[in-house]
Design a protein around this motif. Structure first.
Motif, PDB file in Angstrom:
ATOM      1  N   ARG A 113     -78.163 -45.225  29.671  1.00 17.04           N
ATOM      2  CA  ARG A 113     -77.876 -45.999  28.457  1.00 17.04           C
ATOM      3  C   ARG A 113     -77.185 -45.146  27.400  1.00 17.04           C
ATOM      4  N   ARG A 114     -77.614 -43.892  27.255  1.00 17.84           N
ATOM      5  CA  ARG A 114     -77.013 -43.010  26.243  1.00 17.84           C
ATOM      6  C   ARG A 114     -77.095 -41.575  26.722  1.00 17.84           C
ATOM      7  N   LEU A 115     -75.948 -40.906  26.689  1.00 22.11           N
ATOM      8  CA  LEU A 115     -75.868 -39.509  27.089  1.00 22.11           C
ATOM      9  C   LEU A 115     -75.163 -38.744  25.984  1.00 22.11           C
ATOM     10  N   VAL A 116     -75.716 -37.592  25.623  1.00 24.71           N
ATOM     11  CA  VAL A 116     -75.151 -36.791  24.540  1.00 24.71           C
ATOM     12  C   VAL A 116     -74.773 -35.413  25.076  1.00 24.71           C
ATOM     13  N   GLY A 117     -73.519 -35.074  24.924  1.00 22.68           N
ATOM     14  CA  GLY A 117     -73.032 -33.764  25.364  1.00 22.68           C
ATOM     15  C   GLY A 117     -72.454 -33.799  26.761  1.00 22.68           C
ATOM     16  N   ARG A 118     -71.433 -33.001  26.957  1.00 21.04           N
ATOM     17  CA  ARG A 118     -70.720 -32.956  28.231  1.00 21.04           C
ATOM     18  C   ARG A 118     -71.650 -32.641  29.401  1.00 21.04           C
ATOM     19  N   GLU A 119     -72.575 -31.702  29.209  1.00 26.00           N
ATOM     20  CA  GLU A 119     -73.451 -31.319  30.325  1.00 26.00           C
ATOM     21  C   GLU A 119     -74.436 -32.421  30.688  1.00 26.00           C
ATOM     22  N   GLU A 120     -74.946 -33.144  29.693  1.00 31.29           N
ATOM     23  CA  GLU A 120     -75.844 -34.266  29.994  1.00 31.29           C
ATOM     24  C   GLU A 120     -75.065 -35.377  30.701  1.00 31.29           C
ATOM     25  N   ILE A 121     -73.836 -35.610  30.293  1.00 35.09           N
ATOM     26  CA  ILE A 121     -72.988 -36.601  30.967  1.00 35.09           C
ATOM     27  C   ILE A 121     -72.767 -36.181  32.414  1.00 35.09           C
ATOM     28  N   ARG A 122     -72.434 -34.924  32.629  1.00 32.33           N
ATOM     29  CA  ARG A 122     -72.194 -34.407  33.987  1.00 32.33           C
ATOM     30  C   ARG A 122     -73.436 -34.593  34.868  1.00 32.33           C
ATOM     31  N   THR A 123     -74.577 -34.164  34.386  1.00 36.43           N
ATOM     32  CA  THR A 123     -75.814 -34.209  35.176  1.00 36.43           C
ATOM     33  C   THR A 123     -76.237 -35.643  35.490  1.00 36.43           C
ATOM     34  N   ALA A 124     -76.262 -36.496  34.477  1.00 35.48           N
ATOM     35  CA  ALA A 124     -76.727 -37.872  34.667  1.00 35.48           C
ATOM     36  C   ALA A 124     -75.774 -38.678  35.545  1.00 35.48           C
TER      37      ALA A 124
END
Length: 143
Positions: A48-59
């Protein structure tokens, strides 16, 4: 020369929808970029919500490991989009109609008739990358 909204949008779609490449998708965002799918329930498989490039990558990497719902994949020749610029040079809106083909049995799943999915994405850009993306689509499409 800065990237155009069309270049940003097309590279985002290629990284996510076409190739399901979480690394390439994450790199299309600023380091502090935010991805939001506000209509998704909090407990959905799709973030639903991802903050930061690394969180986007991982999720998104974890999400892409799951098979596509109903085994569907988009028909890019039948699908279409329109980009709308706004009064802000850092904001544009994508209006998308994605077509998923079927086998004509009429039950609406991957084996059935073609299904068109309409959605809207709002992009906020900084330095040629996505600083914030809001993706509005029906949650049942990915859950």
């Amino acid at each position: 020369m800065p990237r155009t909204p069309q270049e940003i949008f097309e590279s985002y779609i290629y990284a996510g929808t076409v190739s399901r490449d979480a690394d390439a998708l994450a790199e299309s965002f600023t380091e502090d970029g935010i991805f939001e799918a506000p209509l998704m329930p909090a407990d959905a498989a799709f973030p639903r919500r991802l903050v930061g490039r690394e969180e986007i990558r991982t999720a998104m990497s974890a999400y892409y490991e799951q098979p596509a719902k109903d085994g569907r994949s988009p028909n890019f020749e039948k699908s279409a989009y329109v980009l709308h610029t706004t009064s802000s040079p850092d904001v544009f809106i994508a209006e998308i109609d994605t077509v998923f083909d079927g086998d004509g049995d009429g039950d609406g799943d991957a084996g059935g008739e073609a299904v068109t999915v309409s959605l809207v994405q709002i992009f906020r850009i900084r330095d040629g990358k996505i600083a914030r993306l809001r993706d509005y689509f029906a949650p049942e499409l990915v859950s």
